[in-house]
Design an enzyme around this catalytic site. Structure first.
Site, mmCIF file in Angstrom:
data_model
loop_
_atom_site.group_PDB
_atom_site.id
_atom_site.type_symbol
_atom_site.label_atom_id
_atom_site.label_comp_id
_atom_site.label_asym_id
_atom_site.label_seq_id
_atom_site.Cartn_x
_atom_site.Cartn_y
_atom_site.Cartn_z
ATOM 1 N N GLU A 103 11.340 36.613 85.043
ATOM 2 C CA GLU A 103 12.404 35.667 85.406
ATOM 3 C C GLU A 103 13.218 36.267 86.537
ATOM 4 O OE1 GLU A 103 15.043 34.449 82.182
ATOM 5 O OE2 GLU A 103 16.674 34.109 83.606
ATOM 6 N N ARG A 142 21.165 34.060 90.729
ATOM 7 C CA ARG A 142 22.564 34.541 90.792
ATOM 8 C C ARG A 142 22.883 35.224 92.097
ATOM 9 N NH1 ARG A 142 22.577 37.940 85.225
ATOM 10 N NH2 ARG A 142 21.560 36.342 84.008
ATOM 11 N N LYS A 191 15.995 29.090 74.979
ATOM 12 C CA LYS A 191 16.640 30.392 75.171
ATOM 13 C C LYS A 191 17.860 30.441 74.248
ATOM 14 C CE LYS A 191 19.194 32.766 78.875
ATOM 15 N NZ LYS A 191 18.837 33.571 80.052
HETATM 16 C C1 3PG Z 1 20.215 36.387 81.097
HETATM 17 O O1 3PG Z 1 20.413 35.969 82.202
HETATM 18 O O2 3PG Z 1 19.310 35.973 80.367
HETATM 19 C C2 3PG Z 1 21.136 37.415 80.539
HETATM 20 O O3 3PG Z 1 22.077 37.786 81.473
HETATM 21 C C3 3PG Z 1 20.418 38.598 80.052
HETATM 22 O O4 3PG Z 1 21.326 39.349 79.330
HETATM 23 P P1 3PG Z 1 21.299 40.942 79.368
HETATM 24 O O5 3PG Z 1 21.752 41.308 80.745
HETATM 25 O O6 3PG Z 1 22.260 41.376 78.302
HETATM 26 O O7 3PG Z 1 19.900 41.380 79.112
#
Ligand code: 3PG
Length: 209
Positions: A39, A43, A127
């Protein structure tokens, strides 16, 4: 199809990338480790270009566009070559747009009502975000009894230390997260750090195939 591919991989790495140069060395690490579903979050300013770049130069990878907030981003991600789209939430606009989207969508949910609503729209894989903050394993276990036909990909606070506990739940075929590629490793082009984490991951997953 997407669910079976993700289920097979068990972990969906979430990447927050600033440049195609970062994408190149990381993609090499993941291809070497046999992790082909990734993924890339929308961002960062160049995320869509980076997705297009990865799809062009690493056709063996299936790149999901993450942190998708709007129907427009869904279309842009599909146009860039993304294989699927993921969001931390499930707004009306996204759930509606996903019906016409040419690639699979994984909506984000946190409560039973949100999960049931996304299920009504046809999404059996969701999710679960932010997993640890929302109640983690205990919440997923509790939701499993009534919501039997929904599978969750928890993200948010998943690490090498707790991922196997999540994967032991019958409603969790796959977990996701950013922990495999830390901001520090990215900034320092620390390939060794990523390779080490991928090896730790391989060893953890080996017993469950
Ligand atoms: C995401 O975008 O799925 C989350 O920000 C992932 O969370 P993490 O940084 O705690 O793994």
């Amino acid at each position: 199809m997407l669910l079976s591919q993700l289920t097979q991989q068990r972990v969906l790495p979430v990447l927050v990338l600033e440049s195609t140069a970062q994408a190149d060395w990381l993609a090499g690490c993941f291809v070497d480790a046999g992790l082909i579903q990734l993924e890339v979050t929308l961002r960062t300013p160049r995320a869509l270009d980076i997705i297009a770049h990865l799809c062009r130069y690493f056709p063996e990878l299936s790149i999901g566009a993450g942190t998708v907030f709007s129907a427009d981003q869904m279309v842009q991600a599909a146009d860039a070559g993304a294989g699927f789209v993921i969001s931390p939430g499930a707004t009306d606009a996204l759930l509606d747009a996903a019906q016409d989207c040419p690639i699979p969508f994984i909506p984000g949910v946190m409560t039973p009502s949100e999960a049931m609503r996304a299920r009504e729209y046809g999404f059996g894989l969701q999710k679960f975000f932010p997993a640890e903050a929302a109640g983690g394993i205990a919440l997923l276990k509790a939701m499993g009894a009534p919501l039997q036909d929904i599978q969750f990909c928890p993200t948010g606070g998943i690490t090498l230390n707790n991922m196997m506990d999540y994967l032991a739940l019958p409603n969790v075929p796959v977990v996701g997260g950013t922990w495999l590629v830390t901001p520090r490793a990215l900034v320092g082009n620390d390939r060794q750090d990523v390779v080490l984490k991928l090896e730790q991951l391989r060893q953890l997953l080996a017993p469950i195939g």
